[in-house]
Design an enzyme around this catalytic site. Structure first.
Site, PDB file in Angstrom:
ATOM      1  CE  LYS A   1     -12.369   0.384  -9.261  1.00 42.34           C
ATOM      2  NZ  LYS A   1     -11.367  -0.442  -8.605  1.00 42.34           N
TER       3      LYS A   1
ATOM      4  CE1 TYR B   1     -15.284  -6.236  -4.608  1.00 38.81           C
ATOM      5  CE2 TYR B   1     -14.685  -4.099  -3.716  1.00 38.81           C
ATOM      6  CZ  TYR B   1     -14.340  -5.389  -4.071  1.00 38.81           C
ATOM      7  OH  TYR B   1     -13.060  -5.798  -3.866  1.00 38.81           O
TER       8      TYR B   1
ATOM      9  CB  SER C   1     -17.296  -0.437  -8.917  1.00 42.04           C
ATOM     10  OG  SER C   1     -18.377   0.397  -8.581  1.00 42.04           O
TER      11      SER C   1
ATOM     12  CE1 TYR D   1     -13.276   3.965  -8.465  1.00 45.71           C
ATOM     13  CE2 TYR D   1     -15.662   3.967  -8.738  1.00 45.71           C
ATOM     14  CZ  TYR D   1     -14.515   3.383  -8.232  1.00 45.71           C
ATOM     15  OH  TYR D   1     -14.605   2.221  -7.495  1.00 45.71           O
TER      16      TYR D   1
ATOM     17  CG  ASP E   1      -2.191   0.763   1.046  1.00 45.08           C
ATOM     18  OD1 ASP E   1      -2.118   1.987   0.810  1.00 45.08           O
ATOM     19  OD2 ASP E   1      -3.273   0.155   1.116  1.00 45.08           O
TER      20      ASP E   1
HETATM   21  P1  NAD Z   1      -9.733   2.607   0.125  1.00 45.01           P
HETATM   22  O1  NAD Z   1      -9.324   3.919  -0.425  1.00 45.01           O
HETATM   23  O2  NAD Z   1     -10.105   2.521   1.558  1.00 45.01           O
HETATM   24  O3  NAD Z   1      -8.583   1.527  -0.148  1.00 45.01           O
HETATM   25  C1  NAD Z   1      -7.732   1.575  -1.270  1.00 45.01           C
HETATM   26  C2  NAD Z   1      -6.308   1.397  -0.764  1.00 45.01           C
HETATM   27  O4  NAD Z   1      -5.436   1.414  -1.889  1.00 45.01           O
HETATM   28  C3  NAD Z   1      -5.861   2.509   0.176  1.00 45.01           C
HETATM   29  O5  NAD Z   1      -5.223   1.952   1.297  1.00 45.01           O
HETATM   30  C4  NAD Z   1      -4.879   3.323  -0.674  1.00 45.01           C
HETATM   31  O6  NAD Z   1      -3.876   3.938   0.119  1.00 45.01           O
HETATM   32  C5  NAD Z   1      -4.326   2.250  -1.606  1.00 45.01           C
HETATM   33  N1  NAD Z   1      -3.829   2.767  -2.891  1.00 45.01           N
HETATM   34  C6  NAD Z   1      -4.471   3.582  -3.761  1.00 45.01           C
HETATM   35  N2  NAD Z   1      -3.689   3.814  -4.824  1.00 45.01           N
HETATM   36  C7  NAD Z   1      -2.543   3.114  -4.642  1.00 45.01           C
HETATM   37  C8  NAD Z   1      -1.358   2.958  -5.388  1.00 45.01           C
HETATM   38  N3  NAD Z   1      -1.164   3.578  -6.550  1.00 45.01           N
HETATM   39  N4  NAD Z   1      -0.376   2.173  -4.892  1.00 45.01           N
HETATM   40  C9  NAD Z   1      -0.527   1.545  -3.699  1.00 45.01           C
HETATM   41  N5  NAD Z   1      -1.625   1.662  -2.937  1.00 45.01           N
HETATM   42  C10 NAD Z   1      -2.626   2.442  -3.409  1.00 45.01           C
HETATM   43  O7  NAD Z   1     -10.922   2.069  -0.796  1.00 45.01           O
HETATM   44  P2  NAD Z   1     -11.902   0.838  -0.546  1.00 45.01           P
HETATM   45  O8  NAD Z   1     -13.255   1.377  -0.262  1.00 45.01           O
HETATM   46  O9  NAD Z   1     -11.289  -0.137   0.359  1.00 45.01           O
HETATM   47  O10 NAD Z   1     -11.968   0.243  -2.022  1.00 45.01           O
HETATM   48  C11 NAD Z   1     -11.145  -0.845  -2.410  1.00 45.01           C
HETATM   49  C12 NAD Z   1     -11.398  -1.140  -3.883  1.00 45.01           C
HETATM   50  O11 NAD Z   1     -12.767  -1.444  -4.073  1.00 45.01           O
HETATM   51  C13 NAD Z   1     -11.097   0.036  -4.808  1.00 45.01           C
HETATM   52  O12 NAD Z   1     -10.521  -0.496  -5.986  1.00 45.01           O
HETATM   53  C14 NAD Z   1     -12.454   0.614  -5.110  1.00 45.01           C
HETATM   54  O13 NAD Z   1     -12.487   1.252  -6.363  1.00 45.01           O
HETATM   55  C15 NAD Z   1     -13.320  -0.635  -5.098  1.00 45.01           C
HETATM   56  N6  NAD Z   1     -14.733  -0.366  -4.782  1.00 45.01           N
HETATM   57  C16 NAD Z   1     -15.047   0.279  -3.622  1.00 45.01           C
HETATM   58  C17 NAD Z   1     -16.388   0.533  -3.317  1.00 45.01           C
HETATM   59  C18 NAD Z   1     -16.775   1.278  -2.062  1.00 45.01           C
HETATM   60  O14 NAD Z   1     -17.911   1.738  -1.982  1.00 45.01           O
HETATM   61  N7  NAD Z   1     -15.909   1.410  -1.078  1.00 45.01           N
HETATM   62  C19 NAD Z   1     -17.391   0.112  -4.203  1.00 45.01           C
HETATM   63  C20 NAD Z   1     -17.028  -0.572  -5.359  1.00 45.01           C
HETATM   64  C21 NAD Z   1     -15.693  -0.805  -5.638  1.00 45.01           C
HETATM   65  C1  WQD Z   2     -26.231   6.024  -1.700  1.00 42.53           C
HETATM   66  C2  WQD Z   2     -27.592   6.709  -1.686  1.00 42.53           C
HETATM   67  C3  WQD Z   2     -27.558   8.939  -2.577  1.00 42.53           C
HETATM   68  C4  WQD Z   2     -25.046  10.657   0.605  1.00 42.53           C
HETATM   69  C5  WQD Z   2     -21.079   5.364  -4.808  1.00 42.53           C
HETATM   70  C6  WQD Z   2     -20.288   5.368  -6.094  1.00 42.53           C
HETATM   71  C7  WQD Z   2     -20.109   3.970  -6.592  1.00 42.53           C
HETATM   72  C8  WQD Z   2     -19.524   3.042  -5.530  1.00 42.53           C
HETATM   73  C9  WQD Z   2     -20.217   3.175  -4.207  1.00 42.53           C
HETATM   74  C10 WQD Z   2     -17.146   2.741  -5.844  1.00 42.53           C
HETATM   75  C11 WQD Z   2     -27.894   7.497  -2.952  1.00 42.53           C
HETATM   76  C12 WQD Z   2     -27.906   8.959  -1.107  1.00 42.53           C
HETATM   77  C13 WQD Z   2     -25.774   9.797  -0.194  1.00 42.53           C
HETATM   78  C14 WQD Z   2     -25.741  11.681   1.330  1.00 42.53           C
HETATM   79  C15 WQD Z   2     -27.810  10.896   0.414  1.00 42.53           C
HETATM   80  N1  WQD Z   2     -18.138   3.303  -5.261  1.00 42.53           N
HETATM   81  N2  WQD Z   2     -27.139   9.911  -0.289  1.00 42.53           N
HETATM   82  N3  WQD Z   2     -27.090  11.759   1.201  1.00 42.53           N
HETATM   83  O1  WQD Z   2     -23.868   6.805  -5.065  1.00 42.53           O
HETATM   84  O2  WQD Z   2     -24.778   4.456  -4.775  1.00 42.53           O
HETATM   85  O3  WQD Z   2     -22.352   4.793  -5.041  1.00 42.53           O
HETATM   86  O4  WQD Z   2     -20.376   4.549  -3.843  1.00 42.53           O
HETATM   87  O5  WQD Z   2     -17.124   2.004  -6.798  1.00 42.53           O
HETATM   88  O6  WQD Z   2     -19.284   4.044  -7.716  1.00 42.53           O
HETATM   89  O7  WQD Z   2     -20.986   6.146  -7.046  1.00 42.53           O
HETATM   90  O8  WQD Z   2     -23.417   5.492  -2.930  1.00 42.53           O
HETATM   91  O9  WQD Z   2     -23.407   6.046  -0.542  1.00 42.53           O
HETATM   92  O10 WQD Z   2     -22.923   7.877  -2.213  1.00 42.53           O
HETATM   93  O11 WQD Z   2     -25.231   6.973  -2.038  1.00 42.53           O
HETATM   94  O12 WQD Z   2     -29.024  11.008   0.325  1.00 42.53           O
HETATM   95  O13 WQD Z   2     -25.115  12.503   2.039  1.00 42.53           O
HETATM   96  O14 WQD Z   2     -27.598   7.666  -0.619  1.00 42.53           O
HETATM   97  O15 WQD Z   2     -28.288   9.893  -3.275  1.00 42.53           O
HETATM   98  O16 WQD Z   2     -29.271   7.375  -3.203  1.00 42.53           O
HETATM   99  P1  WQD Z   2     -23.706   5.456  -4.524  1.00 42.53           P
HETATM  100  P2  WQD Z   2     -23.669   6.638  -1.862  1.00 42.53           P
END
Ligand code: NAD
Ligand code: WQD
Length: 352
Positions: free
Chosen positions: A158, A182, A130, A154, A37
């Site tokens: 992906k 996810y 995602s 973003y 990381d």
């Molecule tokens: P996060 O930011 O908490 O974790 C990502 C980690 O990757 C961090 O620790 C960051 O420091 C590290 N990182 C980023 N760029 C890097 C690089 N160039 N080299 C080394 N380390 C690096 O995010 P998360 O919520 O744990 O998400 C993990 C993965 O899941 C991501 O790929 C994200 O796009 C995907 N994802 C997250 C969500 C969500 O809602 N959290 C939803 C769908 C997909």
């Molecule tokens: C959920 C719901 C908002 C905040 C995002 C990214 C997606 C994925 C997950 C990485 C929606 C509502 C939110 C607030 C609200 N990430 N909301 N007040 O938008 O489904 O997805 O995170 O891959 O790419 O787009 O998640 O948690 O932002 O929103 O009313 O302050 O909550 O409008 O209906 P979202 P979210």
């Protein structure tokens, strides 16, 4: 690779929110873990917390995936059976303002990682994708055959990364990947020792609700009360991060046992509205969440939830925790760690 033998797994982005929970799931299933990381969006304190949860220290290498020489060194010092790749920048709004940074970090980082894996002949990859790759889906529940249609930089990173990985699967006869899409991961480990620690104002609903409950923010703004949904607020498929983490271990098993690649949705299959989540949170936390219904957030869609049948069938995986569990564990993490990883925690046992 022998079928049931413990695997040595490189967890890129393992200090982050989802990656840290995956480390716990891997160690609990007997696998050996090395975290890589750059701590761009995480704290080194996670590693001590992981040690407290799992009872064993976790090796961590500070490296940026864009540092090719650093990756070569890492792969030459360890013999990995597989890589889990969580490392990415993930804020949709920020990606619209700084698209090049997102392309560079996410796509260039992934290309470097894939090259280093190829050089070291590591042929198993579990990749964090995602539901964002579906954009505004034509129908719900969303299954894996739905049209891919990204709406922000973003999401584009992906989609491009999925395609790069798919091309490599075609080109390299021995390479296998699990692409995991996810839906909305929320919640925290039941110990309250690790969880989501957003910097600044949270973009996502659950961390915002937690901060309102904790008194760090005054009121929640609910983005839109006039969607064509049962209560007018947006509907999403929230899944508990520990359920999500266990899907990664199942995906690793699949890659090893089945010797095949796959792309699957990870969600509960159930849509939950913003108001339902707020009410569930109030019930389990005993805190009142004051809110205002405001304009829709640009780019949001009314309703997105998964058809998780393919993950059920191929991985034998399904979620076990519901929205109340998610709210309770998110709240436990928030209340034990009001400033995230910046403050010493008050420890509790992992009992639900
Ligand atoms: P996060 O930011 O908490 O974790 C990502 C980690 O990757 C961090 O620790 C960051 O420091 C590290 N990182 C980023 N760029 C890097 C690089 N160039 N080299 C080394 N380390 C690096 O995010 P998360 O919520 O744990 O998400 C993990 C993965 O899941 C991501 O790929 C994200 O796009 C995907 N994802 C997250 C969500 C969500 O809602 N959290 C939803 C769908 C997909
Ligand atoms: C959920 C719901 C908002 C905040 C995002 C990214 C997606 C994925 C997950 C990485 C929606 C509502 C939110 C607030 C609200 N990430 N909301 N007040 O938008 O489904 O997805 O995170 O891959 O790419 O787009 O998640 O948690 O932002 O929103 O009313 O302050 O909550 O409008 O209906 P979202 P979210």
């Amino acid at each position: 690779m022998a079928d049931q033998a413990p695997k040595s797994v490189l967890v890129c982005g393992g200090a982050g929110y989802i990656g840290s929970h995956a480390c716990v799931a891997l160690v609990e299933r007997g696998h050996r873990v090395v975290v890589a990381d750059n701590f761009a969006n995480s704290s080194q304190r996670v590693l001590l917390r992981l040690q407290r949860i799992t009872g064993s220290p976790i090796e961590c290498v500070r490296v940026d995936l864009r540092n090719r020489a650093g990756l070569t060194r890492l792969f030459s010092r360890h013999r990995f059976d597989a890589v889990m790749h969580f490392a990415a920048l993930k804020a949709v709004g920020e990606s619209c303002v700084r698209p090049l940074e997102y392309f560079d970090n996410n796509i260039c980082g992934t290309i470097n990682l894939l090259q280093a894996m190829q050089e070291a002949q590591v042929d198993r990859l579990v990749f964090s994708s995602s539901a964002t790759v579906y954009g505004d889906p034509e129908r719900v529940p969303v299954d894996e055959s739905s049209r891919l249609d990204v709406t922000n930089p973003y999401g584009r990173t992906k989609l491009v990364m999925e395609q790069l990985i798919g091309d490599l699967c075609t080109a390299r006869a021995t390479f296998r990947a699990a692409i995991l899409r996810y839906f909305n991961p929320v919640g925290a480990h039941p110990s309250g020792l690790i969880g989501e620690d957003p910097t600044g104002v949270p973009n996502n609903l659950m961390p915002y609700v937690c901060q309102v409950a904790a008194g760090r923010r005054r009121r929640l703004s609910i983005f839109g009360g006039d969607y064509p949904t049962p209560d007018g607020t947006g509907v999403r498929d929230y899944l508990h991060v520990t359920d999500l983490a266990s899907a990664h271990v199942s995906a690793l098993d699949y890659l090893v046992r089945r010797d095949a690649s796959l792309t699957v949705n990870l969600g509960t299959g159930r849509g939950v509205s913003v108001l339902e989540l707020v009410h569930a949170f109030e019930e389990v936390s005993g805190r009142h969440i004051p809110y205002d219904i405001v304009d829709r957030r640009p780019g949001d869609v009314a309703e997105v939830y998964a058809d998780p049948a393919m993950a059920n069938r191929l991985l034998g995986w399904r979620t076990g925790l519901d929205i109340r569990d998610m709210c309770r564990d998110a709240w436990r993490w928030q209340s034990l760690n009001p400033a995230g990883y910046e403050e010493p925690t008050r420890v509790r046992t992992g009992k639900r």
